[in-house]
Design a protein around this motif. Structure first.
Motif, PDB file in Angstrom:
ATOM      1  N   THR A 280       0.850  -1.184   0.000  1.00  0.00           N
ATOM      2  CA  THR A 280       0.000   0.000   0.000  1.00  0.00           C
ATOM      3  C   THR A 280       0.889   1.238   0.000  1.00  0.00           C
ATOM      4  O   THR A 280       2.011   1.202   0.539  1.00  0.00           O
ATOM      5  CB  THR A 280      -0.917   0.027   1.240  1.00  0.00           C
ATOM      6  OG1 THR A 280      -0.115  -0.112   2.424  1.00  0.00           O
ATOM      7  CG2 THR A 280      -1.936  -1.098   1.196  1.00  0.00           C
ATOM      8  N   PRO A 281       0.435   2.337  -0.607  1.00  0.00           N
ATOM      9  CA  PRO A 281       1.270   3.538  -0.711  1.00  0.00           C
ATOM     10  C   PRO A 281       1.844   3.968   0.636  1.00  0.00           C
ATOM     11  O   PRO A 281       1.144   4.008   1.647  1.00  0.00           O
ATOM     12  CB  PRO A 281       0.293   4.589  -1.258  1.00  0.00           C
ATOM     13  CG  PRO A 281      -0.695   3.803  -2.040  1.00  0.00           C
ATOM     14  CD  PRO A 281      -0.874   2.520  -1.266  1.00  0.00           C
ATOM     15  N   GLY A 282       3.144   4.265   0.623  1.00  0.00           N
ATOM     16  CA  GLY A 282       3.818   4.748   1.821  1.00  0.00           C
ATOM     17  C   GLY A 282       4.489   3.689   2.655  1.00  0.00           C
ATOM     18  O   GLY A 282       5.281   4.011   3.542  1.00  0.00           O
ATOM     19  N   ASN A 283       4.199   2.405   2.379  1.00  0.00           N
ATOM     20  CA  ASN A 283       4.806   1.365   3.210  1.00  0.00           C
ATOM     21  C   ASN A 283       6.283   1.205   2.907  1.00  0.00           C
ATOM     22  O   ASN A 283       6.729   1.376   1.772  1.00  0.00           O
ATOM     23  CB  ASN A 283       4.079   0.029   3.026  1.00  0.00           C
ATOM     24  CG  ASN A 283       4.493  -0.984   4.079  1.00  0.00           C
ATOM     25  OD1 ASN A 283       5.434  -1.732   3.890  1.00  0.00           O
ATOM     26  ND2 ASN A 283       3.791  -0.986   5.202  1.00  0.00           N
ATOM     27  N   ASN A 284       7.034   0.810   3.919  1.00  0.00           N
ATOM     28  CA  ASN A 284       8.482   0.696   3.801  1.00  0.00           C
ATOM     29  C   ASN A 284       8.934  -0.301   2.739  1.00  0.00           C
ATOM     30  O   ASN A 284       9.962  -0.104   2.087  1.00  0.00           O
ATOM     31  CB  ASN A 284       9.068   0.300   5.165  1.00  0.00           C
ATOM     32  CG  ASN A 284      10.586   0.280   5.166  1.00  0.00           C
ATOM     33  OD1 ASN A 284      11.227   1.317   5.016  1.00  0.00           O
ATOM     34  ND2 ASN A 284      11.173  -0.895   5.338  1.00  0.00           N
ATOM     35  N   VAL A 285       8.181  -1.382   2.535  1.00  0.00           N
ATOM     36  CA  VAL A 285       8.615  -2.410   1.587  1.00  0.00           C
ATOM     37  C   VAL A 285       8.579  -1.919   0.141  1.00  0.00           C
ATOM     38  O   VAL A 285       9.129  -2.560  -0.748  1.00  0.00           O
ATOM     39  CB  VAL A 285       7.783  -3.707   1.699  1.00  0.00           C
ATOM     40  CG1 VAL A 285       7.894  -4.312   3.081  1.00  0.00           C
ATOM     41  CG2 VAL A 285       6.329  -3.453   1.327  1.00  0.00           C
ATOM     42  N   LEU A 286       7.943  -0.760  -0.110  1.00  0.00           N
ATOM     43  CA  LEU A 286       7.846  -0.241  -1.471  1.00  0.00           C
ATOM     44  C   LEU A 286       9.074   0.564  -1.878  1.00  0.00           C
ATOM     45  O   LEU A 286       9.166   1.017  -3.018  1.00  0.00           O
ATOM     46  CB  LEU A 286       6.604   0.655  -1.614  1.00  0.00           C
ATOM     47  CG  LEU A 286       5.252   0.065  -1.229  1.00  0.00           C
ATOM     48  CD1 LEU A 286       4.137   1.020  -1.601  1.00  0.00           C
ATOM     49  CD2 LEU A 286       5.033  -1.279  -1.902  1.00  0.00           C
ATOM     50  N   ARG A 287      10.009   0.739  -0.985  1.00  0.00           N
ATOM     51  CA  ARG A 287      11.148   1.602  -1.261  1.00  0.00           C
ATOM     52  C   ARG A 287      12.183   0.953  -2.179  1.00  0.00           C
ATOM     53  O   ARG A 287      13.087   1.615  -2.676  1.00  0.00           O
ATOM     54  CB  ARG A 287      11.836   1.998   0.058  1.00  0.00           C
ATOM     55  CG  ARG A 287      10.970   2.825   0.977  1.00  0.00           C
ATOM     56  CD  ARG A 287      11.590   2.974   2.346  1.00  0.00           C
ATOM     57  NE  ARG A 287      12.871   3.673   2.275  1.00  0.00           N
ATOM     58  CZ  ARG A 287      13.693   3.793   3.329  1.00  0.00           C
ATOM     59  NH1 ARG A 287      13.372   3.215   4.473  1.00  0.00           N
ATOM     60  NH2 ARG A 287      14.818   4.445   3.215  1.00  0.00           N
ATOM     61  N   GLY A 288      12.067  -0.344  -2.423  1.00  0.00           N
ATOM     62  CA  GLY A 288      13.131  -1.024  -3.158  1.00  0.00           C
ATOM     63  C   GLY A 288      14.319  -1.192  -2.234  1.00  0.00           C
ATOM     64  O   GLY A 288      14.170  -1.324  -1.016  1.00  0.00           O
ATOM     65  N   GLN A 289      15.533  -1.167  -2.786  1.00  0.00           N
ATOM     66  CA  GLN A 289      16.755  -1.264  -1.995  1.00  0.00           C
ATOM     67  C   GLN A 289      16.695  -2.434  -1.004  1.00  0.00           C
ATOM     68  O   GLN A 289      16.903  -3.570  -1.378  1.00  0.00           O
ATOM     69  CB  GLN A 289      17.045   0.068  -1.296  1.00  0.00           C
ATOM     70  CG  GLN A 289      17.334   1.215  -2.240  1.00  0.00           C
ATOM     71  CD  GLN A 289      18.646   1.093  -2.995  1.00  0.00           C
ATOM     72  OE1 GLN A 289      19.404   0.148  -2.841  1.00  0.00           O
ATOM     73  NE2 GLN A 289      18.923   2.061  -3.855  1.00  0.00           N
ATOM     74  N   SER A 290      16.379  -2.181   0.259  1.00  0.00           N
ATOM     75  CA  SER A 290      16.388  -3.239   1.273  1.00  0.00           C
ATOM     76  C   SER A 290      15.413  -4.360   0.944  1.00  0.00           C
ATOM     77  O   SER A 290      15.632  -5.517   1.305  1.00  0.00           O
ATOM     78  CB  SER A 290      16.051  -2.651   2.647  1.00  0.00           C
ATOM     79  OG  SER A 290      14.771  -2.051   2.650  1.00  0.00           O
ATOM     80  N   ALA A 291      14.326  -4.043   0.226  1.00  0.00           N
ATOM     81  CA  ALA A 291      13.312  -5.049  -0.088  1.00  0.00           C
ATOM     82  C   ALA A 291      13.865  -6.180  -0.946  1.00  0.00           C
ATOM     83  O   ALA A 291      13.333  -7.289  -0.934  1.00  0.00           O
ATOM     84  CB  ALA A 291      12.128  -4.390  -0.800  1.00  0.00           C
ATOM     85  N   PHE A 292      14.941  -5.909  -1.696  1.00  0.00           N
ATOM     86  CA  PHE A 292      15.474  -6.941  -2.583  1.00  0.00           C
ATOM     87  C   PHE A 292      16.043  -8.136  -1.823  1.00  0.00           C
ATOM     88  O   PHE A 292      16.221  -9.207  -2.397  1.00  0.00           O
ATOM     89  CB  PHE A 292      16.547  -6.347  -3.508  1.00  0.00           C
ATOM     90  CG  PHE A 292      15.961  -5.711  -4.735  1.00  0.00           C
ATOM     91  CD1 PHE A 292      15.706  -6.457  -5.868  1.00  0.00           C
ATOM     92  CD2 PHE A 292      15.640  -4.366  -4.734  1.00  0.00           C
ATOM     93  CE1 PHE A 292      15.147  -5.880  -6.996  1.00  0.00           C
ATOM     94  CE2 PHE A 292      15.091  -3.771  -5.858  1.00  0.00           C
ATOM     95  CZ  PHE A 292      14.842  -4.528  -6.998  1.00  0.00           C
ATOM     96  N   TYR A 293      16.332  -7.974  -0.542  1.00  0.00           N
ATOM     97  CA  TYR A 293      16.776  -9.111   0.269  1.00  0.00           C
ATOM     98  C   TYR A 293      15.622 -10.056   0.592  1.00  0.00           C
ATOM     99  O   TYR A 293      15.841 -11.121   1.154  1.00  0.00           O
ATOM    100  CB  TYR A 293      17.411  -8.611   1.572  1.00  0.00           C
ATOM    101  CG  TYR A 293      18.835  -8.159   1.398  1.00  0.00           C
ATOM    102  CD1 TYR A 293      19.886  -9.074   1.432  1.00  0.00           C
ATOM    103  CD2 TYR A 293      19.140  -6.817   1.197  1.00  0.00           C
ATOM    104  CE1 TYR A 293      21.200  -8.671   1.269  1.00  0.00           C
ATOM    105  CE2 TYR A 293      20.454  -6.409   1.027  1.00  0.00           C
ATOM    106  CZ  TYR A 293      21.477  -7.334   1.062  1.00  0.00           C
ATOM    107  OH  TYR A 293      22.788  -6.937   0.895  1.00  0.00           O
ATOM    108  N   MET A 294      14.400  -9.640   0.238  1.00  0.00           N
ATOM    109  CA  MET A 294      13.223 -10.420   0.609  1.00  0.00           C
ATOM    110  C   MET A 294      12.284 -10.665  -0.562  1.00  0.00           C
ATOM    111  O   MET A 294      11.113 -10.977  -0.368  1.00  0.00           O
ATOM    112  CB  MET A 294      12.494  -9.705   1.754  1.00  0.00           C
ATOM    113  CG  MET A 294      13.315  -9.650   3.034  1.00  0.00           C
ATOM    114  SD  MET A 294      12.774  -8.392   4.231  1.00  0.00           S
ATOM    115  CE  MET A 294      13.657  -6.938   3.629  1.00  0.00           C
ATOM    116  N   LEU A 295      12.799 -10.523  -1.792  1.00  0.00           N
ATOM    117  CA  LEU A 295      11.965 -10.677  -2.979  1.00  0.00           C
ATOM    118  C   LEU A 295      12.340 -11.934  -3.750  1.00  0.00           C
ATOM    119  O   LEU A 295      13.431 -12.017  -4.315  1.00  0.00           O
ATOM    120  CB  LEU A 295      12.119  -9.456  -3.897  1.00  0.00           C
ATOM    121  CG  LEU A 295      11.634  -8.124  -3.338  1.00  0.00           C
ATOM    122  CD1 LEU A 295      11.868  -7.011  -4.355  1.00  0.00           C
ATOM    123  CD2 LEU A 295      10.160  -8.183  -2.971  1.00  0.00           C
TER     124      LEU A 295
END
Length: 383
Positions: A280-295
Motif C-alpha cells: 500500500t502507498p507509503g509502506n516501507n517495503v515499497l522503497r526497493g533497496q532493502s526489499a530486494f533481500y526479501m523478494l
C-alpha cells in the motif's frame, strides 16, 4: 460565414476530445509513488492458488511437499556440494560457554565467517540459529546478536545496537547461558561481508539476476546451510534446532522454517503481514533497496506471506509484532495472524502457534518480549 464558424467549432470540439483521449491514454502509464498505476487491479489478481487455504489441496503433507519445492525453486540457487570444512579463527572463554569465530564454506561459491557460542556442559545441546536484521546498518551483522571481541570499535557499534533494540542484551549470549549452542552468520553485505552502503543494494540485487541467481535466494539458502551445518555438529542434538530472528531476521526465520524440515521451533520478531496489507502507498517495503533481500521472483503470485510461513506447520512457531511498529500496519499483521491460525488449526495444532501484538511497543525486541520468547523456546527445544 456561419457555416465556417460551425466547422471551426466542431474542429475545436474534436481537438479537445482527442486531447482528453490522449490524456486518458497517458494516465495508463503513470506510477503512484513506487507502485504501478494499475496496482489495485493487479492486487485483485493475487489469489494465491498454491496456498493451503485455497481449497485446492486435500492432503496437508502432499501440499507441504509441493509448496516447499515451489519455494526452493524460487531461490534460484544450486545445491552446495562442498564440505563445510570449518576452521576456528579466534576464541574467547565466557565462563559457562565458549565463543568462537569460525570460517566455513556456506556454499560452493562463498567461504564466510560465523560466530558460535558453545556451552561447557556435556552435550548434545539444543541449538539456535540467530538471524540478524537489516536496519540499514552494515558494519555489523552477526555481531548485532552475538557479542564480538578483539575490536573495540566493532564492539561499541554492536553494544549501541543492542541498547537500541534489545534492552542492552546480546540475544545469542543470553541463549548460550541457557544451554544452547548458538550460531549467527553475516548475510551478503554485512559485517565481514561488507560493509556496503544503502544505495548499493539495488545494483547488487540486479547483478545477482544478471548472473542467473537471486540475492534473496542467496540469503535464504545460506540460512538453510547454516541449519545443516549446526545439525552436523557432534555437540548438537539435530532434532532440537530452533531459529530466531528480529526484523529482516524475522522474515528470514519464518522463511527458513518453511524451507528446512530440520527446524524444530521458530521465533519471529517484528516481520509479518500480508501482501495486501503491505503493498500500500507509503509502506516501507515499497522503497526497493532493502526489499530486494526479501523478494523471490514469482512467489507472491502463488502464496501469501502467511501461506509460506505455514509450510512449517504444525511445528511450533511464535510470532510477535509491535502495535506501534510503523513498518507493519496493524491490519496487515492481524490478517496474517488469522491466516496462520487457520492453517495450524486445520492440523489440530493451534496450541503450537503463538501470535501476539504488543500494543505499547514499536519495532523492537525488548527484555519483556525476550522473557516470553526464551521460555517458549525452552518448552519446545529442551526435553
Amino acid at each position: 460565414m456561419r457555416g465556417k464558424r460551425k466547422i471551426l467549432f466542431m474542429l475545436a470540439i474534436l481537438t479537445a476530445t482527442q486531447a482528453n483521449a490522449a490524456d486518458d491514454w497517458q494516465k495508463q502509464g503513470v506510477v503512484e509513488g513506487n507502485l504501478p498505476a494499475s496496482w489495485q487491479q493487479m492486487k485483485t489478481q493475487m489469489q494465491y492458488p498454491d496456498s493451503w487455504l485455497s481449497g485446492h489441496y486435500s492432503d496437508f503433507k502432499s501440499w507441504q511437499q509441493h509448496a516447499r519445492q515451489e519455494f526452493r525453486q524460487a531461490l534460484l540457487t544450486p545445491d552446495a556440494t562442498k564440505p563445510f570444512d570449518e576452521q576456528i579463527i579466534a576464541s574467547e572463554d565466557r565462563g559457562s560457554y565458549t565463543a568462537k569465530k569460525l570460517a566455513l564454506n556456506i556454499t560452493d561459491d562463498n567461504r564466510i565467517s560465523a560466530l558460535m557460542l558453545t556451552p561447557k556442559t556435556p552435550g548434545p545441546h539444543p541449538a539456535i540459529v540467530l538471524l540478524h536484521d537489516h536496519g540499514s546498518k552494515f558494519d555489523i551483522g552477526k555481531e548485532k546478536l552475538i557479542r564480538p571481541w578483539g575490536n573495540a570499535e566493532q564492539l561499541a557499534s554492536a553494544q549501541a545496537w543492542a541498547d537500541k533494540f534489545f534492552s542492552g542484551r546480546f540475544i545469542g549470549d543470553e541463549l548460550a547461558k541457557r544451554g544452547y549452542v548458538v550460531i549467527a552468520i553475516d548475510s551478503p553485505g554485512w559485517g565481514d561481508r561488507g560493509p556496503m552502503v544503502y544505495e548499493q543494494q539495488q545494483a547488487l540485487a540486479s547483478n545477482y539476476f544478471n548472473l542467473g541467481r537471486s540475492l534473496a535466494g542467496e540469503v535464504a539458502y545460506e540460512d538453510m546451510r547454516t541449519v545443516d551445518f549446526v545439525a552436523s555438529l557432534k555437540g548438537v542434538d539435530s532434532k532440537r534446532i530452533g531459529v530466531l530472528g528480529f526484523s529482516m531476521g524475522g522474515f528470514r526465520a519464518w522463511q527458513l522454517a518453511a524451507l528446512s524440515g530440520k527446524v524444530a521451533a521458530t521465533a519471529v520478531i517484528s516481520w509479518f503481514g500480508t501482501y495486501d496489507g503491505l503493498m500500500t502507498p507509503g509502506n516501507n517495503v515499497l522503497r526497493g533497496q532493502s526489499a530486494f533481500y526479501m523478494l523471490h521472483p514469482g512467489m507472491p503470485a502463488k502464496m501469501d506471506i502467511p501461506d509460506i510461513a505455514s509450510i512449517a506447520a504444525p511445528k511450533p512457531m511464535l510470532i510477535f509484532s509491535g502495535g506501534q511498529d510503523k513498518l507493519f500496519p496493524a491490519k496487515a499483521v492481524s490478517d496474517a495472524f488469522a491466516k496462520v491460525h487457520k492453517v495450524w488449526a486445520s492440523q489440530k495444532a493451534d496450541d503450537m502457534l503463538v501470535t501476539k501484538s504488543w500494543p505499547e511497543l514499536g519495532h523492537v525486541f525488548y527484555r519483556q518480549q525476550q522473557e516470553e520468547v526464551f521460555p517458549w523456546l525452552d518448552k519446545w527445544l529442551k526435553p
